[in-house]
Design an enzyme around this catalytic site. Structure first.
Site, PDB file in Angstrom:
ATOM      1  N   HIS A 122      57.810  34.292  14.321  1.00 49.44           N
ATOM      2  CA  HIS A 122      57.857  34.714  12.930  1.00 49.44           C
ATOM      3  C   HIS A 122      56.728  34.126  12.084  1.00 49.44           C
ATOM      4  O   HIS A 122      56.551  34.522  10.930  1.00 49.44           O
ATOM      5  CB  HIS A 122      59.233  34.385  12.330  1.00 49.44           C
ATOM      6  CG  HIS A 122      59.725  35.432  11.378  1.00 49.44           C
ATOM      7  ND1 HIS A 122      61.041  35.573  11.015  1.00 49.44           N
ATOM      8  CD2 HIS A 122      59.062  36.408  10.700  1.00 49.44           C
ATOM      9  CE1 HIS A 122      61.163  36.577  10.162  1.00 49.44           C
ATOM     10  NE2 HIS A 122      59.982  37.093   9.956  1.00 49.44           N
ATOM     11  N   ASP A 142      67.212  37.743   9.158  1.00 46.42           N
ATOM     12  CA  ASP A 142      66.978  36.597  10.050  1.00 46.42           C
ATOM     13  C   ASP A 142      68.241  35.745  10.158  1.00 46.42           C
ATOM     14  O   ASP A 142      68.999  35.618   9.192  1.00 46.42           O
ATOM     15  CB  ASP A 142      65.851  35.738   9.432  1.00 46.42           C
ATOM     16  CG  ASP A 142      65.103  34.889  10.446  1.00 46.42           C
ATOM     17  OD1 ASP A 142      65.746  34.363  11.373  1.00 46.42           O
ATOM     18  OD2 ASP A 142      63.879  34.745  10.288  1.00 46.42           O
ATOM     19  N   HIS A 166      67.837  32.653  10.571  1.00 46.16           N
ATOM     20  CA  HIS A 166      67.321  31.427   9.957  1.00 46.16           C
ATOM     21  C   HIS A 166      66.688  31.771   8.602  1.00 46.16           C
ATOM     22  O   HIS A 166      66.438  32.941   8.324  1.00 46.16           O
ATOM     23  CB  HIS A 166      66.269  30.786  10.867  1.00 46.16           C
ATOM     24  CG  HIS A 166      66.697  30.691  12.310  1.00 46.16           C
ATOM     25  ND1 HIS A 166      66.498  31.719  13.214  1.00 46.16           N
ATOM     26  CD2 HIS A 166      67.346  29.722  12.971  1.00 46.16           C
ATOM     27  CE1 HIS A 166      66.997  31.366  14.383  1.00 46.16           C
ATOM     28  NE2 HIS A 166      67.524  30.161  14.281  1.00 46.16           N
ATOM     29  N   ASP A 177      63.720  30.234   7.537  1.00 50.15           N
ATOM     30  CA  ASP A 177      62.263  30.063   7.668  1.00 50.15           C
ATOM     31  C   ASP A 177      61.650  29.538   6.371  1.00 50.15           C
ATOM     32  O   ASP A 177      60.553  29.937   5.975  1.00 50.15           O
ATOM     33  CB  ASP A 177      61.591  31.379   8.108  1.00 50.15           C
ATOM     34  CG  ASP A 177      62.048  31.828   9.485  1.00 50.15           C
ATOM     35  OD1 ASP A 177      62.753  31.055  10.170  1.00 50.15           O
ATOM     36  OD2 ASP A 177      61.705  32.951   9.891  1.00 50.15           O
ATOM     37  N   HIS A 191      57.057  28.569  12.935  1.00 50.21           N
ATOM     38  CA  HIS A 191      57.866  29.789  12.749  1.00 50.21           C
ATOM     39  C   HIS A 191      59.106  29.537  11.893  1.00 50.21           C
ATOM     40  O   HIS A 191      59.804  30.484  11.524  1.00 50.21           O
ATOM     41  CB  HIS A 191      58.226  30.442  14.091  1.00 50.21           C
ATOM     42  CG  HIS A 191      58.999  29.584  15.037  1.00 50.21           C
ATOM     43  ND1 HIS A 191      60.351  29.363  14.897  1.00 50.21           N
ATOM     44  CD2 HIS A 191      58.609  28.890  16.129  1.00 50.21           C
ATOM     45  CE1 HIS A 191      60.756  28.580  15.891  1.00 50.21           C
ATOM     46  NE2 HIS A 191      59.715  28.268  16.641  1.00 50.21           N
ATOM     47  N   ASP A 199      63.558  39.762  11.862  1.00 49.67           N
ATOM     48  CA  ASP A 199      63.603  38.884  13.035  1.00 49.67           C
ATOM     49  C   ASP A 199      64.749  39.350  13.920  1.00 49.67           C
ATOM     50  O   ASP A 199      65.903  39.431  13.477  1.00 49.67           O
ATOM     51  CB  ASP A 199      63.831  37.445  12.550  1.00 49.67           C
ATOM     52  CG  ASP A 199      63.665  36.411  13.650  1.00 49.67           C
ATOM     53  OD1 ASP A 199      64.056  36.693  14.796  1.00 49.67           O
ATOM     54  OD2 ASP A 199      63.164  35.314  13.344  1.00 49.67           O
ATOM     55  N   ASP A 251      66.388  37.886  16.000  1.00 54.73           N
ATOM     56  CA  ASP A 251      67.495  36.926  16.161  1.00 54.73           C
ATOM     57  C   ASP A 251      68.540  37.048  15.053  1.00 54.73           C
ATOM     58  O   ASP A 251      69.571  36.369  15.089  1.00 54.73           O
ATOM     59  CB  ASP A 251      66.999  35.491  16.362  1.00 54.73           C
ATOM     60  CG  ASP A 251      66.385  34.858  15.121  1.00 54.73           C
ATOM     61  OD1 ASP A 251      66.720  35.233  13.994  1.00 54.73           O
ATOM     62  OD2 ASP A 251      65.549  33.935  15.321  1.00 54.73           O
ATOM     63  N   GLU A 298      59.864  38.218  17.093  1.00 55.54           N
ATOM     64  CA  GLU A 298      60.630  37.347  17.990  1.00 55.54           C
ATOM     65  C   GLU A 298      61.171  38.065  19.213  1.00 55.54           C
ATOM     66  O   GLU A 298      61.982  37.510  19.952  1.00 55.54           O
ATOM     67  CB  GLU A 298      61.758  36.600  17.254  1.00 55.54           C
ATOM     68  CG  GLU A 298      61.283  35.643  16.158  1.00 55.54           C
ATOM     69  CD  GLU A 298      60.731  34.312  16.657  1.00 55.54           C
ATOM     70  OE1 GLU A 298      60.815  34.050  17.886  1.00 55.54           O
ATOM     71  OE2 GLU A 298      60.191  33.550  15.839  1.00 55.54           O
TER      72      GLU A 298
HETATM   73 MN   LIG Z   1      62.539  34.057  11.616  1.00 51.19          MN
END
Ligand SMILES: [Mn+2]
Length: 234
Positions: free
Chosen positions: A35, A58, A60, A62, A75, A160, A162, A205
């Site tokens: 990312h 995402d 996360h 980030d 990332h 992303d 994920d 990702e």
């Molecule tokens: Mn990310």
């Protein structure tokens, strides 16, 4: 700041190529990679359109920087960098930054403690996975689009893989349980197409070495098509 030099070199080149694409009035689709590439791609959208909302899909946030990062992984920092919240070295090739009030994270479920404090201080909107459980993805994404689109010249979506549940998208570097379903991911993309404010799309990702029978890669490509208006019936 792991691999800072290599990442900055790649991002500067990416920034120039995405900006050239935008300047030809074309729609860039940026395939990651991790990312960290969004530092370059989002900066290009900001340079071209100045006021740009960001939709960050995402697991996360980030939103770490060089001072609060627990891992040194770049990332985990690109969203913070493009908002002007550090590290500035990641976006040195551009002078344009996003307003955190037009930044919305959807699907988050793994945020570091100091990152959480910083997100609240800066005014980023975060819709966690439990918000999606409570309200449903359609209501959440419509609110997110309104926030990212308010007073802006378009929305850059940085997706992303994920964000999805690892059972449906296993080919990612940092999987987190309790993620989006495929259907929820498609709804996000279909709503983005309907709203017609998307100026650029990252899809990141996706890692073929970690994937199972290319299912994450295939899903990512189908999500790109959904953002571009592909549907089953019209
Ligand atoms: Mn990310």
């Amino acid at each position: 700041m792991r691999f800072e030099k290599e990442i900055n070199e790649a991002n500067q080149e990416l920034y120039e190529r995405v900006l050239a694409c935008l300047n030809q009035d074309r729609f860039p689709v940026i395939l990651g990679g991790d990312h960290s590439i969004a530092a370059g791609s989002v900066s290009a959208s900001l340079t071209k359109y100045k006021h740009v909302g960001i939709l960050w899909i995402d697991a996360h946030a980030d939103f770490n920087d060089e001072k609060i990062t627990p891992s040194g992984n770049i990332h985990g920092m690109p969203l913070s960098a493009v908002c002007g919240c550090g590290p500035d070295s990641l976006v040195s090739y551009s002078s344009d930054r996003a307003d955190p009030l037009n930044v919305v994270i959807v699907g988050a479920r793994s945020i570091d403690p100091l990152e959480k404090i910083k997100l609240k201080e800066k005014g980023v909107t975060v819709y966690s996975i439990s918000d999606i459980h409570a309200e449903g993805i359609t209501a959440i994404i419509r609110k997110a689009i309104l926030t990212a689109g308010k007073g802006t010249n378009g929305i850059h979506m940085s997706f992303d893989m994920d964000a999805l549940d690892p059972t449906q998208a296993p080919g990612v570097g940092t999987p987190v349980n309790n993620g989006l379903t495929q259907r929820e991911a498609f709804i996000i993309c279909e709503e983005m197409y309907k709203y017609d404010k998307l100026v650029a799309l990252d899809i990141v990702e996706t890692n073929p070495l970690l994937d199972q029978r290319n299912m994450t890669g295939i899903l990512a490509s189908e999500l790109v098509l959904a953002c571009l208006g592909n549907t089953d019936y019209r």
